[in-house]
Write a protein that holds these residues in place. Structure first.
Motif, short mmCIF file in Angstrom:
data_model
loop_
_atom_site.label_atom_id
_atom_site.label_comp_id
_atom_site.label_asym_id
_atom_site.label_seq_id
_atom_site.Cartn_x
_atom_site.Cartn_y
_atom_site.Cartn_z
N UNK A 11 0.70 -1.11 -0.09
CA UNK A 11 -0.07 0.07 0.07
C UNK A 11 0.88 1.33 0.09
N UNK A 12 0.62 2.08 -0.83
CA UNK A 12 1.42 3.30 -1.03
C UNK A 12 0.50 4.53 -0.54
N UNK A 13 0.77 5.02 0.48
CA UNK A 13 -0.04 6.42 0.83
C UNK A 13 0.37 7.54 0.05
N UNK A 14 -0.14 8.64 0.11
CA UNK A 14 -0.05 10.00 -0.66
C UNK A 14 1.37 10.13 -0.66
N UNK A 15 2.13 10.15 0.81
CA UNK A 15 3.47 10.43 0.75
C UNK A 15 4.51 9.66 -0.14
N UNK A 16 4.19 8.49 -0.14
CA UNK A 16 5.03 7.46 -1.00
C UNK A 16 4.76 7.40 -2.46
N UNK A 17 3.47 7.82 -2.53
CA UNK A 17 3.26 8.06 -4.05
C UNK A 17 3.77 9.33 -4.64
N UNK A 18 3.80 10.45 -3.75
CA UNK A 18 4.67 11.66 -4.10
C UNK A 18 6.01 11.28 -4.35
N UNK A 19 6.49 10.48 -3.87
CA UNK A 19 8.00 10.04 -3.91
C UNK A 19 8.35 9.87 -5.36
N UNK A 20 7.44 9.31 -6.10
CA UNK A 20 7.40 8.98 -7.60
C UNK A 20 6.90 9.81 -8.50
N UNK A 21 5.72 10.51 -8.08
CA UNK A 21 5.17 11.44 -9.08
C UNK A 21 4.27 12.33 -8.28
N UNK A 22 4.59 13.68 -7.92
CA UNK A 22 3.83 14.62 -7.56
C UNK A 22 2.60 15.03 -8.06
#
Length: 264
Positions: A190-201
């Motif tokens: 599971x990727x929360x928004x912070x981890x998702x943001x590490x790849x693509x803002x």
């Protein structure tokens, strides 16, 4: 039209919530695959009745055995330009909303060709080095040219997601599996928004605007660290969304020409 080159260094559905989730799924998928956001001046395909969800068949082309440690395989992912074919399905509320097939370049200027199918309607998109072209309705339709390449980036090819999944710890490593006769590493988490943001803002912003707090991602990578198949799930407004992506035919980058003869 394309030719190989040498490598160089929405719609009315059963409910409004389903439509919103499908629209969010479309936007998120386009971000994740480096596809364009669409030409506002081009005609839009009218959706038809939703199709019952079908199981997507992953495609793999490598026969190499993966490393024992998936991190070693992911680290081997190349940075050189390449072309890849992608087959994607967007499912919203348990029904297929859109199917996309594309051939596109990554790790270089984003160019490619794509077909988006909603019901019985098809929209074709060609992105060249200096323009974007749209056609609705197949050969009976007309191509529309835009000199503005909308959202034409090549960073959303899923390569950046595998390291983030690995950062979740041992529980993200689901083992070696066989898909279409090819051994691949299965990573999931599971990727929360912070981890998702590490790849693509941009992907984070899109999900956040839909009220989504995170996504569940399954990703299968081969011995070269290349994504062969992926499944992405989340819920928006109480409606479940699923995006499946199958990657195949990795090769050298290609040139995608204008579909309009003698186009300026």
């Amino acid at each position: 039209m394309r030719r190989p080159v040498r490598p160089a260094g929405v719609a009315t559905t059963a409910a409004t919530a389903t439509s919103a989730a499908a629209a969010g799924a479309v936007a998120a998928l386009l971000l994740l695959t480096g596809c364009t956001g669409g030409n506002p001046s081009a005609p839009t395909a009218a959706p038809a009745a939703a199709t019952p969800v079908a199981t997507a068949a992953p495609v793999a082309t490598s026969t190499a055995n993966p490393e024992v440690d998936p991190a070693a395989a992911v680290a081997r992912a190349g940075k050189e330009p390449y072309a890849v074919s992608v087959r994607s399905t967007i499912v919203s509320g348990g029904e297929v909303f859109m199917e996309i097939t594309s051939r596109q370049n990554h790790n270089t200027l984003f160019t490619g060709r794509q077909e988006r199918r909603i019901g019985g309607r098809t929209t074709e998109i060609v992105v060249t080095a200096d323009a974007e072209y749209h056609r609705v309705g197949g050969a009976s339709g007309s191509w529309t040219r835009s000199s503005v390449r909308l959202n034409g980036t090549a960073e959303y090819d899923l390569a950046g997601y595998a390291p983030v999944l690995l950062s979740l710890g041992p529980e993200a490593r689901k083992g070696v599996e066989t898909r279409d006769g090819v051994l691949v590493h299965h990573l999931a988490g599971h990727l929360d928004l912070d981890r998702l943001g590490q790849v693509s803002a941009r992907a984070r912003s899109e999900m956040e605007s839909e009220g989504v707090t995170g996504i569940d991602l399954d990703q299968w990578v081969d011995a070269e660290g290349r994504t062969r198949y992926a499944e992405k799930r989340w819920t928006a407004d109480g409606t479940a969304a699923l995006v499946t992506m199958a990657f195949s035919d990795y090769g050298p980058p290609e040139v995608f020409d204008s579909p309009i003869p003698n186009a300026a």
